[in-house]
Structure formats: C-alpha cells, structure tokens
Design a protein around this motif. Structure first.
Motif, PDB file in Angstrom:
ATOM      1  N   SER A  13       0.819  -1.215   0.000  1.00 11.57           N
ATOM      2  CA  SER A  13       0.000   0.000   0.000  1.00 11.57           C
ATOM      3  C   SER A  13       0.853   1.265   0.000  1.00 11.57           C
ATOM      4  O   SER A  13       0.430   2.292  -0.532  1.00 11.57           O
ATOM      5  CB  SER A  13      -0.966   0.011   1.183  1.00 11.57           C
ATOM      6  N   ILE A  60      -5.252   1.779   3.936  1.00 12.73           N
ATOM      7  CA  ILE A  60      -5.446   0.922   2.762  1.00 12.73           C
ATOM      8  C   ILE A  60      -4.703  -0.395   2.973  1.00 12.73           C
ATOM      9  O   ILE A  60      -5.181  -1.459   2.588  1.00 12.73           O
ATOM     10  CB  ILE A  60      -4.969   1.631   1.477  1.00 12.73           C
ATOM     11  N   ALA A  63      -6.825  -2.458   5.117  1.00 17.25           N
ATOM     12  CA  ALA A  63      -7.926  -3.007   4.316  1.00 17.25           C
ATOM     13  C   ALA A  63      -7.456  -4.224   3.523  1.00 17.25           C
ATOM     14  O   ALA A  63      -8.131  -5.261   3.500  1.00 17.25           O
ATOM     15  CB  ALA A  63      -8.493  -1.935   3.397  1.00 17.25           C
ATOM     16  N   ALA A 124     -13.229  -0.943  -3.734  1.00 21.57           N
ATOM     17  CA  ALA A 124     -14.025  -0.914  -2.506  1.00 21.57           C
ATOM     18  C   ALA A 124     -15.180  -1.902  -2.599  1.00 21.57           C
ATOM     19  O   ALA A 124     -15.489  -2.612  -1.633  1.00 21.57           O
ATOM     20  CB  ALA A 124     -14.546   0.501  -2.242  1.00 21.57           C
ATOM     21  N   PHE A 127     -13.785  -5.323  -2.150  1.00 26.39           N
ATOM     22  CA  PHE A 127     -13.430  -5.504  -0.747  1.00 26.39           C
ATOM     23  C   PHE A 127     -14.680  -5.745   0.089  1.00 26.39           C
ATOM     24  O   PHE A 127     -14.657  -6.540   1.027  1.00 26.39           O
ATOM     25  CB  PHE A 127     -12.666  -4.289  -0.219  1.00 26.39           C
ATOM     26  N   SER A 131     -14.804  -8.261   3.015  1.00 33.85           N
ATOM     27  CA  SER A 131     -14.742  -7.707   4.368  1.00 33.85           C
ATOM     28  C   SER A 131     -15.373  -6.321   4.373  1.00 33.85           C
ATOM     29  O   SER A 131     -14.873  -5.407   3.712  1.00 33.85           O
ATOM     30  CB  SER A 131     -13.286  -7.613   4.829  1.00 33.85           C
ATOM     31  N   ALA A 134     -12.972  -3.716   5.533  1.00 32.11           N
ATOM     32  CA  ALA A 134     -12.020  -3.306   4.499  1.00 32.11           C
ATOM     33  C   ALA A 134     -12.655  -2.268   3.584  1.00 32.11           C
ATOM     34  O   ALA A 134     -12.016  -1.283   3.209  1.00 32.11           O
ATOM     35  CB  ALA A 134     -11.550  -4.515   3.691  1.00 32.11           C
ATOM     36  N   PHE A 135     -13.915  -2.466   3.255  1.00 30.54           N
ATOM     37  CA  PHE A 135     -14.636  -1.491   2.439  1.00 30.54           C
ATOM     38  C   PHE A 135     -14.628  -0.126   3.106  1.00 30.54           C
ATOM     39  O   PHE A 135     -14.302   0.887   2.480  1.00 30.54           O
ATOM     40  CB  PHE A 135     -16.077  -1.965   2.219  1.00 30.54           C
ATOM     41  N   TRP A 136     -14.999  -0.080   4.380  1.00 32.39           N
ATOM     42  CA  TRP A 136     -15.099   1.212   5.082  1.00 32.39           C
ATOM     43  C   TRP A 136     -13.736   1.887   5.230  1.00 32.39           C
ATOM     44  O   TRP A 136     -13.651   3.112   5.282  1.00 32.39           O
ATOM     45  CB  TRP A 136     -15.793   1.051   6.430  1.00 32.39           C
ATOM     46  N   LEU A 137     -12.676   1.105   5.274  1.00 35.69           N
ATOM     47  CA  LEU A 137     -11.339   1.691   5.343  1.00 35.69           C
ATOM     48  C   LEU A 137     -10.930   2.340   4.017  1.00 35.69           C
ATOM     49  O   LEU A 137     -10.109   3.253   4.005  1.00 35.69           O
ATOM     50  CB  LEU A 137     -10.310   0.632   5.749  1.00 35.69           C
ATOM     51  N   VAL A 138     -11.521   1.904   2.926  1.00 28.97           N
ATOM     52  CA  VAL A 138     -11.209   2.467   1.617  1.00 28.97           C
ATOM     53  C   VAL A 138     -11.996   3.759   1.358  1.00 28.97           C
ATOM     54  O   VAL A 138     -11.564   4.607   0.581  1.00 28.97           O
ATOM     55  CB  VAL A 138     -11.458   1.421   0.504  1.00 28.97           C
TER      56      VAL A 138
END
Length: 159
Positions: A13, A60, A63, A124, A127, A131, A134-138
């Motif tokens: 990342s 990222i 994620a 996203a 992801f 997960s 992981a989506f929300w982290l993107v």
C-alpha cells in the motif's frame, strides 16, 4: 504468519508513496515547478499532504490485510478481483505522481486520477464482498481522491 501478511499489505500500500519520493516534493518548497502554479484557495499546506497520504496508505494496507485474512473464506474469483483492482489502483496512484510532479502534465494526471477514482470505487466494492471493514477503510481514500481531483482540476483551470 499473520504479522508477515500485515507487513506485506502495508508495504504494497505504501509503494506509490515510496516510488513518488523520486519525483514528488516532500514539501512544496522543494518543487520549483509546483510553486509557480496558481492553486485553489482550498489547497492545503504541503505538510498536510504528507500526513494525509501516510494515514491513507496505512489504512489501505489494513484493508488489504483484512482481505488477505479472509483468503480461506472467499472464492477464487472474489480474491482475484480484489487483488487485481488493488494492484491496478496502486499502479495508477504511482502513475499520477509521475505524470503530475515528474512530467509536469496536470491534464494527463487528471485523466489518471479519473481512472484511479473509478478503480478505487470498484476495489471498494470487491473488498465489501470479502470484508465490510475493508470497504469502510477504503472510503476515506476515495473521498480524498475526489478532493485531489478538484485540486488537480483547479490547477488546470487556473493555469
């Protein structure tokens, strides 16, 4: 083994940022071309970019790590889609820096940034299938890319 996967995810990342050090200023004072450009009044100070990108690359990486951790719970096609889009996103992220700061081509950089935003949205989505965290982290990354699109567009408009 989990820690090594985490380090790998973080390394991947941060690759655009590491590669960008060859062409991008660490602070705006180190790039004479950039300093000559008229910029939006919303353009942050140079140090803000360093802080924000460090945080974004880190989250990222988290994620990606979350996606890697779900490897055994997901289909091969879901993983392939997520990893492919992540790789494409990382490549486009690095390409933007080279186009903008290395090539002094803000118009080309804006096209790359458009592709980067689209790719980040699709990444996203992939992801999310693996997960939700992981989506929300993107999401913050996508928001920042949209702000970067505005800043890049304003540089073209004002110059």
């Amino acid at each position: 083994m989990g820690f090594l996967k985490f380090l790998l995810a973080e390394f991947l990342s941060f690759l655009p940022g590491l590669l960008g050090l060859f062409v991008a200023p660490i602070s705006s004072g180190q790039n004479a071309w950039y300093n000559t450009l008229a910029r939006s009044s919303l353009n942050p100070e140079g140090w803000v970019f360093s802080v924000v990108w460090t945080i974004l690359y880190f989250i990222i990486g988290i994620a990606l790590f979350l996606v890697i951790q779900k490897h055994h719970l997901t289909s091969r096609s879901d993983r392939a889609g997520a990893y492919t889009l992540f790789g494409l996103n990382i490549a486009l992220n690095a390409l933007w820096t080279f186009a903008f700061f290395g090539g002094h081509l803000p118009e080309v950089a804006l096209v790359v940034l458009t592709a980067l935003i689209i790719t980040a949205i699709f990444m996203a989505r992939e992801f999310f299938r693996i997960s939700k965290a992981a989506f929300w982290l993107v999401v913050p990354y996508i928001v920042w890319l949209m702000f970067a699109f505005y800043l890049n567009g304003m540089i073209i408009y004002l110059n």
